[in-house]
Design an enzyme around this catalytic site. Structure first.
Site, short mmCIF file in Angstrom:
data_model
loop_
_atom_site.label_atom_id
_atom_site.label_comp_id
_atom_site.label_asym_id
_atom_site.label_seq_id
_atom_site.Cartn_x
_atom_site.Cartn_y
_atom_site.Cartn_z
N TYR A 21 0.84 -1.21 0.00
CA TYR A 21 0.00 0.00 0.00
C TYR A 21 0.86 1.25 0.00
CZ TYR A 21 -4.01 -2.92 1.39
OH TYR A 21 -5.01 -3.87 1.45
N HIS A 31 -1.63 -12.29 1.51
CA HIS A 31 -2.56 -11.36 0.88
C HIS A 31 -3.30 -11.98 -0.31
CE1 HIS A 31 -2.94 -6.73 -0.02
NE2 HIS A 31 -4.08 -7.35 -0.18
#
Length: 314
Positions: free
Chosen positions: A43, A123
């Site tokens: 991110y 993830h």
């Protein structure tokens, strides 16, 4: 339900959401009783001039440094897998190879400035790596004290179950949290939703059944408000949500929201939090007003009739 059941999504902290605003949102969340922060090492590479991630973790690390003592009040969750191999090129990601995971947790801990990550997520799927190796590597991170707990995101139910069966046989740490996306309205089956790139990223009836029968597995929900589509006229639902079931569900949702004097999105969060199984929504906010609305949703109580009507709409 409580504010502590909400998860604050920190995806754009340090990129689209500037440092000052991000810090203020973190302060406000914790002051209100929030505890859990969700980020990832990737991110937000797509919003960064560098084409690489890490900005969100770095900002959280700086916030922790500026607020001595707050570390004991929060649960830090971060993830590994989708960071581009070449910055700016998401067509190839680092994945879940053992050496990648071992390097990535060290880098995440350094950016966050912590000795231990409270919850570390796989993830995405990486079928180029044997599942046995994924389980063993993540288990090692717990055994050597770098991670307290393990999560798995965007995996099909059968892979989650197989991973935990392998962990049981090996005597290593299992995955005790599952992160997927869902909401009160859902897209038509077998349709592609823009921005949702994971084949097995959506909650299904099988997911709900699996989590209900396995109370040790928490279910976290990303994008629970479908990017603001419930409350913002300028953000209509994506086309795959355009079907009769959505029309019927939205009608009941607006009825209940009117009865409670709440916004539809707040009712959605309350519906997720108080359901069976309970689901922990990850709320992504960029302003104090948005955060306050999410916090208020955690205190919203649906009576049995309202919940039954919401559940029955199809």
């Amino acid at each position: 339900m409580a504010v502590s059941d909400l998860v604050l999504g920190c995806m754009y902290f340090g990129t689209k959401t500037d440092e000052r605003t991000s810090m203020a949102l973190l302060d406000r969340f914790v002051e209100a009783g929030g505890t859990t922060l969700d980020t990832a090492d990737c991110y937000a590479f797509w919003a960064s001039e560098t084409g690489a991630g890490g900005q969100s973790e770095a900002l959280l690390g700086e916030w922790l440094r500026r607020n001595p003592g707050v570390r004991d009040e929060v649960v830090l969750a971060t993830k590994v897998g989708p960071e581009p191999v070449v910055p700016g090129d998401p067509s190839r990601v680092v994945g879940l190879a053992p050496d990648v995971v071992r390097r990535s947790i060290v880098a995440s801990r350094e950016r966050l400035g912590v000795d231990v990550v409270d919850l570390y997520w796989a993830h995405l799927e990486d079928r180029s790596v044997p599942l046995e190796d994924v389980v063993a590597t993540f288990g090692e991170l717990v055994a050597d004290g770098q991670v307290a707990r393990l999560g798995i995101s965007n995996h099909p139910t059968w892979r989650v179950e197989r991973a935990n069966a392998l962990a049981a046989v090996a005597g290593t740490e299992p995955f005790t949290a599952l992160q997927l996306t869902t909401s009160y309205v859902r897209p038509r089956p077998d349709t592609e939703v823009p921005g949702k790139d994971h084949r097995f990223g959506f909650v299904t009836d099988e997911t709900v059944d699996h989590v209900t029968e396995n109370p040790g597995l928490d279910l976290w929900i990303y994008s629970p408000l479908v990017q603001g589509s419930y409350d913002r006229a300028d953000r209509p639902f994506p086309e795959p949500y355009d079907h009769p079931g959505t029309t019927r569900r939205l009608a009941v949702l607006h009825e209940v929201a009117g009865e409670l004097g709440a916004r539809p999105g707040q009712v959605v969060l309350a519906w997720l939090l108080g359901g069976r199984p309970a689901m922990r929504p990850i709320v992504g906010v960029s302003s104090p007003e948005q955060l306050d609305e999410a916090l208020a949703a955690a205190a919203l109580e649906l009576d049995p009739d309202q919940r039954a009507r919401l559940d029955a709409a199809r």
